[in-house]
Design a protein around this motif. Structure first.
Motif, PDB file in Angstrom:
ATOM      1  N   THR A 140       7.003   4.250  -5.564  1.00  0.00           N
ATOM      2  CA  THR A 140       5.686   3.752  -5.186  1.00  0.00           C
ATOM      3  C   THR A 140       5.811   2.831  -3.984  1.00  0.00           C
ATOM      4  OG1 THR A 140       5.805   1.803  -6.613  1.00  0.00           O
ATOM      5  CG2 THR A 140       4.942   3.839  -7.597  1.00  0.00           C
ATOM      6  N   ALA A 141       4.686   2.565  -3.357  1.00  0.00           N
ATOM      7  CA  ALA A 141       4.642   1.606  -2.249  1.00  0.00           C
ATOM      8  C   ALA A 141       3.272   0.957  -2.226  1.00  0.00           C
ATOM      9  CB  ALA A 141       4.925   2.291  -0.916  1.00  0.00           C
ATOM     10  N   ALA A 142       3.215  -0.244  -1.698  1.00  0.00           N
ATOM     11  CA  ALA A 142       1.939  -0.929  -1.508  1.00  0.00           C
ATOM     12  C   ALA A 142       1.311  -0.455  -0.205  1.00  0.00           C
ATOM     13  CB  ALA A 142       2.145  -2.436  -1.475  1.00  0.00           C
ATOM     14  N   PRO A 143       0.016  -0.168  -0.198  1.00  0.00           N
ATOM     15  CA  PRO A 143      -0.633   0.267   1.045  1.00  0.00           C
ATOM     16  C   PRO A 143      -0.674  -0.851   2.077  1.00  0.00           C
ATOM     17  CG  PRO A 143      -2.257  -0.127  -0.671  1.00  0.00           C
ATOM     18  CD  PRO A 143      -0.919  -0.243  -1.330  1.00  0.00           C
ATOM     19  N   VAL A 144      -0.538  -0.481   3.345  1.00  0.00           N
ATOM     20  CA  VAL A 144      -0.520  -1.428   4.454  1.00  0.00           C
ATOM     21  C   VAL A 144      -1.493  -0.939   5.520  1.00  0.00           C
ATOM     22  CG1 VAL A 144       0.891  -2.481   6.264  1.00  0.00           C
ATOM     23  CG2 VAL A 144       1.887  -2.021   4.000  1.00  0.00           C
ATOM     24  N   VAL A 145      -2.313  -1.835   6.050  1.00  0.00           N
ATOM     25  CA  VAL A 145      -3.249  -1.460   7.103  1.00  0.00           C
ATOM     26  C   VAL A 145      -2.485  -0.869   8.286  1.00  0.00           C
ATOM     27  CG1 VAL A 145      -4.910  -2.346   8.800  1.00  0.00           C
ATOM     28  CG2 VAL A 145      -5.018  -3.123   6.426  1.00  0.00           C
ATOM     29  N   GLY A 146      -2.972   0.263   8.788  1.00  0.00           N
ATOM     30  CA  GLY A 146      -2.331   0.960   9.891  1.00  0.00           C
ATOM     31  C   GLY A 146      -1.366   2.037   9.464  1.00  0.00           C
ATOM     32  N   GLN A 147      -1.021   2.086   8.188  1.00  0.00           N
ATOM     33  CA  GLN A 147      -0.085   3.072   7.663  1.00  0.00           C
ATOM     34  C   GLN A 147      -0.755   4.438   7.557  1.00  0.00           C
ATOM     35  OE1 GLN A 147       1.023   2.042   3.666  1.00  0.00           O
ATOM     36  NE2 GLN A 147       2.695   3.512   3.537  1.00  0.00           N
ATOM     37  N   LYS A 148       0.009   5.506   7.816  1.00  0.00           N
ATOM     38  CA  LYS A 148      -0.486   6.855   7.574  1.00  0.00           C
ATOM     39  C   LYS A 148      -0.464   7.133   6.083  1.00  0.00           C
ATOM     40  CE  LYS A 148       0.429  11.768   8.398  1.00  0.00           C
ATOM     41  NZ  LYS A 148       1.317  12.760   9.059  1.00  0.00           N
ATOM     42  N   ALA A 149      -1.548   7.722   5.565  1.00  0.00           N
ATOM     43  CA  ALA A 149      -1.626   8.100   4.159  1.00  0.00           C
ATOM     44  C   ALA A 149      -2.293   9.459   4.059  1.00  0.00           C
ATOM     45  CB  ALA A 149      -2.408   7.065   3.361  1.00  0.00           C
ATOM     46  N   CYS A 150      -1.896  10.211   3.051  1.00  0.00           N
ATOM     47  CA  CYS A 150      -2.453  11.546   2.831  1.00  0.00           C
ATOM     48  C   CYS A 150      -3.032  11.641   1.432  1.00  0.00           C
ATOM     49  CB  CYS A 150      -1.369  12.608   3.006  1.00  0.00           C
ATOM     50  SG  CYS A 150      -0.588  12.615   4.632  1.00  0.00           S
ATOM     51  N   LYS A 151      -3.988  12.517   1.273  1.00  0.00           N
ATOM     52  CA  LYS A 151      -4.565  12.780  -0.045  1.00  0.00           C
ATOM     53  C   LYS A 151      -4.596  14.277  -0.296  1.00  0.00           C
ATOM     54  CE  LYS A 151      -8.905  14.614   0.668  1.00  0.00           C
ATOM     55  NZ  LYS A 151      -8.363  15.691   1.517  1.00  0.00           N
ATOM     56  N   THR A 152      -4.546  14.654  -1.569  1.00  0.00           N
ATOM     57  CA  THR A 152      -4.739  16.039  -1.972  1.00  0.00           C
ATOM     58  C   THR A 152      -5.735  16.069  -3.114  1.00  0.00           C
ATOM     59  OG1 THR A 152      -2.438  16.547  -1.384  1.00  0.00           O
ATOM     60  CG2 THR A 152      -3.618  18.170  -2.699  1.00  0.00           C
ATOM     61  N   GLY A 153      -6.743  16.926  -2.974  1.00  0.00           N
ATOM     62  CA  GLY A 153      -7.748  17.106  -4.017  1.00  0.00           C
ATOM     63  C   GLY A 153      -8.254  18.528  -3.975  1.00  0.00           C
ATOM     64  N   PHE A 154      -8.784  19.006  -5.100  1.00  0.00           N
ATOM     65  CA  PHE A 154      -9.169  20.411  -5.151  1.00  0.00           C
ATOM     66  C   PHE A 154     -10.344  20.719  -4.228  1.00  0.00           C
ATOM     67  CE2 PHE A 154     -12.918  19.885  -7.873  1.00  0.00           C
ATOM     68  CZ  PHE A 154     -13.672  21.004  -7.538  1.00  0.00           C
ATOM     69  N   ARG A 155     -11.221  19.734  -3.969  1.00  0.00           N
ATOM     70  CA  ARG A 155     -12.442  20.017  -3.193  1.00  0.00           C
ATOM     71  C   ARG A 155     -12.152  20.161  -1.698  1.00  0.00           C
ATOM     72  NH1 ARG A 155     -17.959  18.440  -3.564  1.00  0.00           N
ATOM     73  NH2 ARG A 155     -19.099  19.680  -1.998  1.00  0.00           N
TER      74      ARG A 155
END
Length: 254
Positions: A140-155
């Motif tokens: 795990t990691a704590a989110p940081v402003v400016g960091q790239k993040a991805c999501k996956t969802g069925f919609r």
């Protein structure tokens, strides 16, 4: 706030449209529009599932696979769960687990206790990414402003953006709140809720709300946002808050 035009931000407090999945009448499920079959092999984070409630079904996405008290569980969102004891099923109606630990006050988290017969399918640390590829999660990691993040969802599938806020208090159309949320600048829609948010091989959180939840499609969301001068934005519950909310819960990391 004018419905469909984005969000009102006051400091770290944000009001967004209500993305809570509305029950779809039987036979009108968006999940049924996919190939309506239970996934083969390992079930990865971001897979569509449904729960039956009065009036139809709620459709959401699985989060990270985990373990609690030696048993496999799947993390998801409380607003997708119905109540403790509600059964969860794949798109074809095959049931695979039972909702438990539903927590809505200030945090949007619930667990799916996986049936013994399906335990092996939820034993991986994989999340879905682009073109049916997968990403192992090793921590795990704590989110940081400016960091790239991805999501996956069925919609809306797999997409990535930049973290724009941390420790935000989100008011979801007056129906519920998320304390200490982080936001990612990308489009998410009802049905993505409960799905995984991650950065590389690290779990960051669970999808919970969106400021374009009422726009119908990401194409519409982009047009509305451009016209109104704001950015489509996903709000997520930090994974460390989720783990703390369920004593003994751990993520699958191998």
């Amino acid at each position: 706030m004018t419905p469909g035009t984005g969000s009102i931000i006051e400091g770290m407090n944000e009001t967004v449209p209500n993305p809570d999945p509305q029950p779809a009448p039987q036979g009108q499920s968006r999940l049924g529009g996919q190939e309506a079959a239970a996934p083969d092999g390992p079930v990865v984070g971001g897979t569509g599932y449904m729960v039956r409630v009065p009036g139809g079904v709620l459709e959401c996405s699985t989060g990270f696979n985990g373990e609690l008290n030696g048993k496999p569980v799947v993390i998801t969102a409380a607003h997708c769960a119905g109540e403790d004891g509600t059964r969860a099923a794949f798109a074809d109606g095959e049931e695979f687990g039972t909702m438990a630990g539903v927590k809505r006050d200030g945090i949007d988290t619930a667990l799916i206790e996986v049936d013994d017969d399906d335990a092996a399918r939820f034993a991986s640390n994989l999340v879905g990414t682009d073109r049916d590829a997968t990403q192992p999660i090793i921590g795990t990691a704590a989110p940081v402003v400016g960091q790239k993040a991805c999501k996956t969802g069925f919609r809306t599938g797999f997409s990535c953006g930049t973290i724009s806020q941390v420790d935000a208090n989100i008011d979801v159309a007056g129906s519920r709140t998320i304390d200490g949320a982080f936001t990612v600048d990308l489009c998410a829609l009802p049905g993505d809720s409960g799905g995984v948010v991650f950065s590389g091989d690290r779990a960051l959180g669970i999808s919970s709300a969106s400021n374009v939840a009422d726009t119908g499609t990401c194409a519409n969301a982009d047009a509305v946002a451009k016209a109104a001068g704001f950015t489509p934005r996903l709000s997520a519950v930090p994974i460390e808050d989720v783990l703390a909310a369920h004593e003994g819960l751990t993520l699958r990391t191998n």
